[in-house]
Design a protein around this motif. Structure first.
Motif, mmCIF file in Angstrom:
data_model
loop_
_atom_site.group_PDB
_atom_site.id
_atom_site.type_symbol
_atom_site.label_atom_id
_atom_site.label_comp_id
_atom_site.label_asym_id
_atom_site.label_seq_id
_atom_site.Cartn_x
_atom_site.Cartn_y
_atom_site.Cartn_z
ATOM 1 N N THR A 65 -5.363 7.710 24.734
ATOM 2 C CA THR A 65 -4.271 7.856 24.754
ATOM 3 C C THR A 65 -3.671 6.608 22.880
ATOM 4 N N ARG A 66 -4.742 6.106 22.569
ATOM 5 C CA ARG A 66 -4.328 5.768 20.889
ATOM 6 C C ARG A 66 -4.106 6.877 19.909
ATOM 7 N N ASP A 67 -3.564 6.500 18.923
ATOM 8 C CA ASP A 67 -2.960 7.021 17.877
ATOM 9 C C ASP A 67 -2.664 8.205 18.122
ATOM 10 N N PRO A 68 -1.792 9.081 18.106
ATOM 11 C CA PRO A 68 -1.302 11.143 18.457
ATOM 12 C C PRO A 68 -1.069 11.289 17.146
ATOM 13 N N THR A 69 -0.788 10.417 16.684
ATOM 14 C CA THR A 69 -0.018 10.547 15.424
ATOM 15 C C THR A 69 -1.512 11.183 14.050
ATOM 16 N N LEU A 70 -3.010 9.927 14.461
ATOM 17 C CA LEU A 70 -4.172 10.552 13.307
ATOM 18 C C LEU A 70 -4.339 12.345 13.573
ATOM 19 N N VAL A 71 -3.682 12.843 14.434
ATOM 20 C CA VAL A 71 -4.291 14.271 14.992
ATOM 21 C C VAL A 71 -3.408 14.688 13.819
ATOM 22 N N GLU A 72 -2.487 14.669 13.935
ATOM 23 C CA GLU A 72 -2.248 15.023 12.924
ATOM 24 C C GLU A 72 -1.365 14.875 11.145
ATOM 25 N N GLU A 73 -1.745 13.224 10.794
ATOM 26 C CA GLU A 73 -1.493 13.174 10.014
ATOM 27 C C GLU A 73 -3.103 14.069 8.676
ATOM 28 N N LEU A 74 -4.545 13.747 9.714
ATOM 29 C CA LEU A 74 -4.965 15.465 9.324
ATOM 30 C C LEU A 74 -5.474 16.692 9.626
ATOM 31 N N SER A 75 -4.881 16.950 10.471
ATOM 32 C CA SER A 75 -5.082 18.362 10.893
ATOM 33 C C SER A 75 -3.515 18.954 10.126
ATOM 34 N N GLY A 76 -2.857 18.282 9.952
ATOM 35 C CA GLY A 76 -1.941 18.965 9.415
ATOM 36 C C GLY A 76 -1.551 20.368 8.539
ATOM 37 N N SER A 77 -0.104 20.497 8.158
ATOM 38 C CA SER A 77 -0.141 21.824 6.553
ATOM 39 C C SER A 77 -0.078 21.485 5.448
ATOM 40 N N GLY A 78 0.346 20.392 5.665
ATOM 41 C CA GLY A 78 0.192 19.619 4.434
ATOM 42 C C GLY A 78 -1.203 19.952 3.110
ATOM 43 N N SER A 79 -0.942 18.994 2.356
ATOM 44 C CA SER A 79 -1.875 18.073 1.228
ATOM 45 C C SER A 79 -2.737 17.290 2.252
ATOM 46 N N ALA A 80 -3.733 18.423 2.678
ATOM 47 C CA ALA A 80 -5.501 17.365 3.285
ATOM 48 C C ALA A 80 -5.140 15.712 2.173
ATOM 49 N N LEU A 81 -5.671 15.600 1.578
ATOM 50 C CA LEU A 81 -5.708 14.936 0.626
ATOM 51 C C LEU A 81 -5.124 13.362 0.735
ATOM 52 N N ALA A 82 -3.793 13.835 1.103
ATOM 53 C CA ALA A 82 -2.225 13.273 1.116
ATOM 54 C C ALA A 82 -2.603 12.621 2.066
ATOM 55 N N GLY A 83 -2.981 13.516 3.339
ATOM 56 C CA GLY A 83 -3.121 13.316 4.816
ATOM 57 C C GLY A 83 -3.882 11.734 4.677
ATOM 58 N N VAL A 84 -5.114 12.787 4.239
ATOM 59 C CA VAL A 84 -6.407 11.697 4.333
ATOM 60 C C VAL A 84 -5.771 9.542 4.239
ATOM 61 N N ARG A 85 -4.825 9.904 3.009
ATOM 62 C CA ARG A 85 -4.606 8.768 1.745
ATOM 63 C C ARG A 85 -3.267 7.922 2.598
ATOM 64 N N SER A 86 -2.731 9.444 4.043
ATOM 65 C CA SER A 86 -2.118 8.646 4.660
ATOM 66 C C SER A 86 -2.320 7.132 6.083
ATOM 67 N N VAL A 87 -3.509 8.162 5.861
ATOM 68 C CA VAL A 87 -4.235 7.132 7.048
ATOM 69 C C VAL A 87 -5.604 6.289 6.923
ATOM 70 N N VAL A 88 -5.524 6.001 5.604
ATOM 71 C CA VAL A 88 -5.992 5.168 4.971
ATOM 72 C C VAL A 88 -5.040 3.756 5.052
ATOM 73 N N ARG A 89 -4.220 4.115 4.197
ATOM 74 C CA ARG A 89 -3.440 3.420 4.417
ATOM 75 C C ARG A 89 -2.347 2.069 5.649
ATOM 76 N N ARG A 90 -2.512 3.207 6.158
ATOM 77 C CA ARG A 90 -1.839 3.007 7.878
ATOM 78 C C ARG A 90 -2.481 2.110 8.470
ATOM 79 N N PHE A 91 -3.299 2.944 8.444
ATOM 80 C CA PHE A 91 -4.834 2.078 8.882
ATOM 81 C C PHE A 91 -4.693 0.020 8.529
ATOM 82 N N ALA A 92 -4.805 0.406 7.323
ATOM 83 C CA ALA A 92 -4.640 -0.964 6.060
ATOM 84 C C ALA A 92 -3.045 -2.201 6.453
ATOM 85 N N ALA A 93 -1.776 -1.173 7.123
ATOM 86 C CA ALA A 93 -0.687 -2.021 7.223
ATOM 87 C C ALA A 93 -1.401 -2.370 8.178
#
Length: 194
Positions: A65-93
């Protein structure tokens, strides 16, 4: 005729997860579980097994049940690198925020407390980390193929570095003095993706 349960096993499992997550395995006694879940010891054993089995079931529930947005962020149709950056910044925050400080991540907590001497718990931790690493790796491969990541970068090694960094955020975030350290580490790590 079988008796019907006088409690909701799903709600009881969620309640046990929350108690184990907050207190840890060793600091949670069966008496604590009985009091927190509001059900008898015999019912806990009959439904979930012993304390260790209940803990593993709670850990499985957390992983499901944890972190359902992780798959969306890293598998979305947009920029893959932007998704990785978003995940790192979200985990840090998240790791630097007050609500996450006390509890941290249940998987990371399990790795620290039980991983060195509990093979069943260690397997679950490894499975969770493999899922995150796989998602990161796939996103980084897509980023490299799209020209967002330099061709000389190794997506597998970067995924492993980021996995270790994300887990480190969760450990360092448990100490109040960690927010600046976490934010600085996140931004420096992201420079490796340029």
């Amino acid at each position: 005729m079988a008796r019907t349960k006088e409690f909701d096993p799903d709600a009881a499992l969620q309640s046990a997860l929350e108690l184990f997550w907050r207190r840890g395995y060793e600091a949670t006694s069966m008496a604590d579980l009985v009091a927190h879940l509001g059900i008898g010891r015999a019912s806990i054993y009959a439904t979930f097994g012993n304390k260790h089995e209940l803990y593993l079931k709670a850990l499985d529930r957390y992983a499901e049940t944890r972190d359902p947005t992780l798959v969306e962020e890293l598998s979305g149709s947009g920029s893959a690198l932007a998704g990785v950056r978003s995940v790192v910044r979200r985990f840090a925050a998240e790791a630097a925020s007050e609500p996450h400080r006390a509890s941290g991540c249940f998987v990371t907590n399990t790795a620290s407390e039980l991983g060195p001497h509990d093979p069943a718990a260690a397997r679950r931790v490894e499975r969770s980390w493999e899922q995150i690493e796989t998602l990161l790796h796939s996103a980084l491969v897509r980023a490299r193929n799209a020209g967002e990541l330099p061709a000389d970068r190794d997506p597998r090694a970067l995924a492993r570095l980021l996995l270790v960094l994300l887990q480190g955020f969760r450990v360092v975030g448990k100490v109040p003095a960690g927010p600046e350290r976490i934010r600085d580490a996140a931004e420096e790590a992201l420079k490796l993706l340029d």
